[in-house]
Design a protein around this motif. Structure first.
Motif, PDB file in Angstrom:
ATOM      1  N   VAL A  76       0.840  -1.194   0.000  1.00  0.00           N
ATOM      2  CA  VAL A  76       0.000   0.000   0.000  1.00  0.00           C
ATOM      3  C   VAL A  76       0.879   1.248   0.000  1.00  0.00           C
ATOM      4  CG1 VAL A  76      -1.782   1.275   1.246  1.00  0.00           C
ATOM      5  CG2 VAL A  76      -1.871  -1.229   1.154  1.00  0.00           C
ATOM      6  N   ASN A  77       1.604   1.451   1.075  1.00  0.00           N
ATOM      7  CA  ASN A  77       2.555   2.564   1.150  1.00  0.00           C
ATOM      8  C   ASN A  77       3.787   2.065   1.887  1.00  0.00           C
ATOM      9  OD1 ASN A  77       1.115   4.934  -0.011  1.00  0.00           O
ATOM     10  ND2 ASN A  77      -0.323   4.528   1.648  1.00  0.00           N
ATOM     11  N   ASP A  78       4.687   1.456   1.162  1.00  0.00           N
ATOM     12  CA  ASP A  78       5.882   0.896   1.784  1.00  0.00           C
ATOM     13  C   ASP A  78       6.673   1.977   2.502  1.00  0.00           C
ATOM     14  OD1 ASP A  78       6.787  -1.612   2.163  1.00  0.00           O
ATOM     15  OD2 ASP A  78       7.580  -1.903   0.151  1.00  0.00           O
ATOM     16  N   LEU A  79       7.278   1.609   3.617  1.00  0.00           N
ATOM     17  CA  LEU A  79       8.096   2.566   4.352  1.00  0.00           C
ATOM     18  C   LEU A  79       9.373   2.868   3.581  1.00  0.00           C
ATOM     19  CD1 LEU A  79       7.866   1.131   7.986  1.00  0.00           C
ATOM     20  CD2 LEU A  79       6.341   2.740   6.850  1.00  0.00           C
ATOM     21  N   SER A  80       9.772   4.128   3.622  1.00  0.00           N
ATOM     22  CA  SER A  80      11.059   4.492   3.022  1.00  0.00           C
ATOM     23  C   SER A  80      12.172   3.851   3.830  1.00  0.00           C
ATOM     24  CB  SER A  80      11.219   6.004   2.996  1.00  0.00           C
ATOM     25  OG  SER A  80      11.346   6.507   4.312  1.00  0.00           O
ATOM     26  N   SER A  81      13.317   3.650   3.185  1.00  0.00           N
ATOM     27  CA  SER A  81      14.454   3.053   3.897  1.00  0.00           C
ATOM     28  C   SER A  81      14.894   3.942   5.050  1.00  0.00           C
ATOM     29  CB  SER A  81      15.616   2.812   2.927  1.00  0.00           C
ATOM     30  OG  SER A  81      16.016   4.027   2.315  1.00  0.00           O
ATOM     31  N   ALA A  82      14.786   5.265   4.869  1.00  0.00           N
ATOM     32  CA  ALA A  82      15.186   6.194   5.933  1.00  0.00           C
ATOM     33  C   ALA A  82      14.298   6.039   7.156  1.00  0.00           C
ATOM     34  CB  ALA A  82      15.125   7.631   5.424  1.00  0.00           C
ATOM     35  N   LEU A  83      12.988   5.855   6.941  1.00  0.00           N
ATOM     36  CA  LEU A  83      12.083   5.694   8.070  1.00  0.00           C
ATOM     37  C   LEU A  83      12.222   4.306   8.683  1.00  0.00           C
ATOM     38  CD1 LEU A  83       9.851   6.784   9.851  1.00  0.00           C
ATOM     39  CD2 LEU A  83       8.175   6.097   8.121  1.00  0.00           C
ATOM     40  N   ARG A  84      12.364   3.295   7.845  1.00  0.00           N
ATOM     41  CA  ARG A  84      12.466   1.933   8.371  1.00  0.00           C
ATOM     42  C   ARG A  84      13.692   1.794   9.285  1.00  0.00           C
ATOM     43  NH1 ARG A  84      10.241  -2.976   7.474  1.00  0.00           N
ATOM     44  NH2 ARG A  84       8.894  -2.185   5.835  1.00  0.00           N
ATOM     45  N   ARG A  85      14.777   2.509   8.974  1.00  0.00           N
ATOM     46  CA  ARG A  85      15.976   2.431   9.811  1.00  0.00           C
ATOM     47  C   ARG A  85      15.739   2.972  11.208  1.00  0.00           C
ATOM     48  NH1 ARG A  85      18.616   4.378   5.189  1.00  0.00           N
ATOM     49  NH2 ARG A  85      18.836   6.461   6.132  1.00  0.00           N
ATOM     50  N   ARG A  86      14.730   3.813  11.360  1.00  0.00           N
ATOM     51  CA  ARG A  86      14.437   4.386  12.679  1.00  0.00           C
ATOM     52  C   ARG A  86      13.641   3.435  13.554  1.00  0.00           C
ATOM     53  NH1 ARG A  86      16.876   7.742   8.922  1.00  0.00           N
ATOM     54  NH2 ARG A  86      17.637   9.611  10.006  1.00  0.00           N
ATOM     55  N   PHE A  87      13.175   2.331  12.980  1.00  0.00           N
ATOM     56  CA  PHE A  87      12.381   1.365  13.732  1.00  0.00           C
ATOM     57  C   PHE A  87      13.146   0.063  13.922  1.00  0.00           C
ATOM     58  CE2 PHE A  87       8.846   3.953  12.086  1.00  0.00           C
ATOM     59  CZ  PHE A  87       8.020   4.025  13.209  1.00  0.00           C
ATOM     60  N   ASN A  88      12.918  -0.571  15.039  1.00  0.00           N
ATOM     61  CA  ASN A  88      13.285  -1.967  15.217  1.00  0.00           C
ATOM     62  C   ASN A  88      12.016  -2.765  14.975  1.00  0.00           C
ATOM     63  OD1 ASN A  88      14.887  -4.208  15.805  1.00  0.00           O
ATOM     64  ND2 ASN A  88      14.210  -4.224  17.933  1.00  0.00           N
ATOM     65  N   THR A  89      12.034  -3.645  13.996  1.00  0.00           N
ATOM     66  CA  THR A  89      10.839  -4.381  13.600  1.00  0.00           C
ATOM     67  C   THR A  89      10.756  -5.702  14.347  1.00  0.00           C
ATOM     68  OG1 THR A  89      10.895  -3.391  11.389  1.00  0.00           O
ATOM     69  CG2 THR A  89       9.585  -5.400  11.663  1.00  0.00           C
ATOM     70  N   VAL A  90       9.618  -5.929  14.981  1.00  0.00           N
ATOM     71  CA  VAL A  90       9.340  -7.191  15.667  1.00  0.00           C
ATOM     72  C   VAL A  90       8.129  -7.823  14.989  1.00  0.00           C
ATOM     73  CG1 VAL A  90       8.608  -8.272  17.829  1.00  0.00           C
ATOM     74  CG2 VAL A  90      10.303  -6.424  17.856  1.00  0.00           C
ATOM     75  N   VAL A  91       8.309  -9.016  14.466  1.00  0.00           N
ATOM     76  CA  VAL A  91       7.232  -9.709  13.764  1.00  0.00           C
ATOM     77  C   VAL A  91       6.439 -10.544  14.768  1.00  0.00           C
ATOM     78  CG1 VAL A  91       6.653 -11.373  11.955  1.00  0.00           C
ATOM     79  CG2 VAL A  91       8.560  -9.775  11.627  1.00  0.00           C
ATOM     80  N   LEU A  92       5.135 -10.300  14.820  1.00  0.00           N
ATOM     81  CA  LEU A  92       4.269 -11.078  15.702  1.00  0.00           C
ATOM     82  C   LEU A  92       3.671 -12.234  14.902  1.00  0.00           C
ATOM     83  CD1 LEU A  92       2.366  -8.343  17.750  1.00  0.00           C
ATOM     84  CD2 LEU A  92       4.531  -9.477  18.251  1.00  0.00           C
ATOM     85  N   PRO A  93       3.993 -13.458  15.263  1.00  0.00           N
ATOM     86  CA  PRO A  93       3.500 -14.609  14.501  1.00  0.00           C
ATOM     87  C   PRO A  93       2.088 -14.983  14.926  1.00  0.00           C
ATOM     88  CG  PRO A  93       4.877 -15.363  16.297  1.00  0.00           C
ATOM     89  CD  PRO A  93       4.881 -13.851  16.373  1.00  0.00           C
ATOM     90  N   VAL A  94       1.444 -15.801  14.089  1.00  0.00           N
ATOM     91  CA  VAL A  94       0.190 -16.412  14.523  1.00  0.00           C
ATOM     92  C   VAL A  94       0.535 -17.393  15.644  1.00  0.00           C
ATOM     93  CG1 VAL A  94      -0.923 -16.171  12.275  1.00  0.00           C
ATOM     94  CG2 VAL A  94       0.400 -18.228  12.781  1.00  0.00           C
ATOM     95  N   PRO A  95      -0.410 -17.734  16.510  1.00  0.00           N
ATOM     96  CA  PRO A  95      -0.093 -18.658  17.619  1.00  0.00           C
ATOM     97  C   PRO A  95       0.561 -19.931  17.122  1.00  0.00           C
ATOM     98  CG  PRO A  95      -2.269 -17.708  17.916  1.00  0.00           C
ATOM     99  CD  PRO A  95      -1.804 -17.266  16.563  1.00  0.00           C
ATOM    100  N   ASP A  96       1.610 -20.366  17.828  1.00  0.00           N
ATOM    101  CA  ASP A  96       2.380 -21.531  17.397  1.00  0.00           C
ATOM    102  C   ASP A  96       1.555 -22.796  17.372  1.00  0.00           C
ATOM    103  OD1 ASP A  96       4.697 -20.091  17.028  1.00  0.00           O
ATOM    104  OD2 ASP A  96       5.414 -20.403  19.066  1.00  0.00           O
ATOM    105  N   SER A  97       0.703 -22.972  18.360  1.00  0.00           N
ATOM    106  CA  SER A  97      -0.025 -24.230  18.485  1.00  0.00           C
ATOM    107  C   SER A  97      -1.512 -23.964  18.664  1.00  0.00           C
ATOM    108  CB  SER A  97       0.492 -25.029  19.689  1.00  0.00           C
ATOM    109  OG  SER A  97       0.199 -24.340  20.900  1.00  0.00           O
ATOM    110  N   ALA A  98      -2.300 -25.004  18.393  1.00  0.00           N
ATOM    111  CA  ALA A  98      -3.740 -24.897  18.613  1.00  0.00           C
ATOM    112  C   ALA A  98      -4.044 -24.650  20.085  1.00  0.00           C
ATOM    113  CB  ALA A  98      -4.431 -26.173  18.124  1.00  0.00           C
ATOM    114  N   GLU A  99      -3.242 -25.239  20.973  1.00  0.00           N
ATOM    115  CA  GLU A  99      -3.464 -25.061  22.404  1.00  0.00           C
ATOM    116  C   GLU A  99      -3.286 -23.601  22.810  1.00  0.00           C
ATOM    117  OE1 GLU A  99      -1.525 -27.374  21.055  1.00  0.00           O
ATOM    118  OE2 GLU A  99      -2.774 -29.136  21.459  1.00  0.00           O
TER     119      GLU A  99
END
Length: 373
Positions: A218-241
């Motif tokens: 949609v609107n990708d972050l510029s490289s300059a802005l992305r460098r200002r963030f530490n990106t943490v990826v939140l996964p879907v739950p690992d297990s059904a439990e």
């Protein structure tokens, strides 16, 4: 305007807000953690990183206070997110819809700053004023540019207070608006050119932004802005439990906040809905014996929660007070069938090849077929 707080145990009092902020709902837990917290706090923080992590993941304090888990998932993911906020880099929570990005963002801000309300909602129409500042135009016309006529954005307010500012759906915002954050995140200052001044961030200020994996185009972050963030990826739950635990906990909380009549939580139906969604997401049954087609929607954990909550309302008001397959069938079909043609085929094939043949799923299969008819 009137406001009301949540009861100390997290239950909502009659007449209170429908959806209190995290710092209101869990005020007693935050207070108990603050009393027990003997670790070093970063400047401007209400709690130490250790205590923030316990608030998010749950714990039993030495005085017996139970801290309910707010996020069920990888401890390391939470530790990285909390540690990031203690540095000079902003935090970007990235993941598919329904992976609790907003939920985690709110609770991080509540635990760190005691205020989760400094929020910018990103949309295609978000203007630069939303992340910088605007003007009270009546005062501007009457008095000219002045600090009294200045209308600070939530980000500017967070800077002035030394608090956490939150930005939802960062990648939905126009690129030029996104880039307005670069000076804020790199210089920790926001110039007000019209007044010849700048607002400098107080210690404790940082930004938490969220973005969906599927929105990268949609609107990708510029490289300059992305460098200002530490990106943490939140996964879907690992297990059904894990997913069942998340759904069960959130459904109980929503039931209390909505004052729904009490319906015994049917673990069988929750497990069944979670199984359906996980199999359709992954394209294979849980025993890995049958390939299935995946629909166009995300089928997130948040949608499972919605299906079960709606089912409880049906069972309470129009059923016999027990959650049954017929109460969740319509909600599942509504979540799966986003496109009536292609998703309709996917859902019918799943019912005939998986649900129909699965032991103990007869009532569920018939309820879904009846809704589809």
């Amino acid at each position: 305007m009137t406001t009301s707080a949540a009861a100390p145990n997290g239950d909502l009092r009659s007449g209170s807000a429908l959806r209190p902020h995290a710092e209101q709902t869990y005020a007693a837990e935050l207070e108990a953690l603050a009393k027990a917290d003997d670790r070093q706090c970063p400047p401007g923080w209400r709690l130490s990183p250790w205590a923030v992590t316990r608030y998010l993941l749950g714990a039993t304090l030495d005085d017996g206070t139970e801290i309910t888990p707010k996020y069920i998932g990888s401890r390391r993911v939470v530790e990285i997110a909390v540690a990031t906020l203690a540095t000079d880099r902003a935090l970007l929570l990235l993941g598919v819809p329904g992976t609790a990005k907003t939920w985690l963002s709110e609770h991080l801000a509540a635990a760190v700053s005691g205020d989760s309300t400094l929020l910018v909602q990103g949309t295609a129409g978000t203007s630069e004023e939303a992340v910088r500042y605007g003007w009270n135009y009546a005062r501007l016309l009457a008095e000219g540019p002045s600090e009294a006529a200045l209308v600070p954005s939530p980000v500017m307010t967070a800077m002035a207070r030394g608090s956490i500012g939150r930005i939802e759906e960062l990648t939905r915002m126009p690129s030029d608006v996104q880039d307005g954050l670069i000076t804020v995140l790199s210089e920790k200052a926001l110039p007000v050119a019209e007044l010849g001044i700048e607002v400098q961030a107080r210690r404790g200020f940082n930004v938490i932004a969220t973005a969906n994996d599927r929105d990268r185009g949609v609107n990708d972050l510029s490289s300059a802005l992305r460098r200002r963030f530490n990106t943490v990826v939140l996964p879907v739950p690992d297990s059904a439990e894990d997913e069942v635990r998340i759904v069960t906990q959130r459904v109980e909380q929503l039931g209390r906040s909505l004052d729904l009549p009490e319906v015994p939580t049917s673990l069988t139906e929750i497990q069944r809905v979670v199984t359906v969604f996980r199999e359709l997401r992954s394209g294979v049954t849980e025993d890995s014996t049958t390939r299935v087609k995946s629909p166009s929607g995300t089928l997130s954990t948040a949608e499972v929660i919605s299906v079960i909550t709606n089912g409880i309302a049906l069972a309470a008001h129009f059923g016999d007070g027990r959650l049954r397959p017929a109460d969740v069938a319509a909600g599942i079909q509504g979540a799966v069938v986003q496109d009536r043609v292609s998703d309709g085929v996917v859902w019918r094939e799943y019912l005939e090849t998986v649900a129909r043949e699965r032991e103990g799923w007869g009532d569920f299969y018939r309820a879904c077929r009846e809704v589809g008819a």
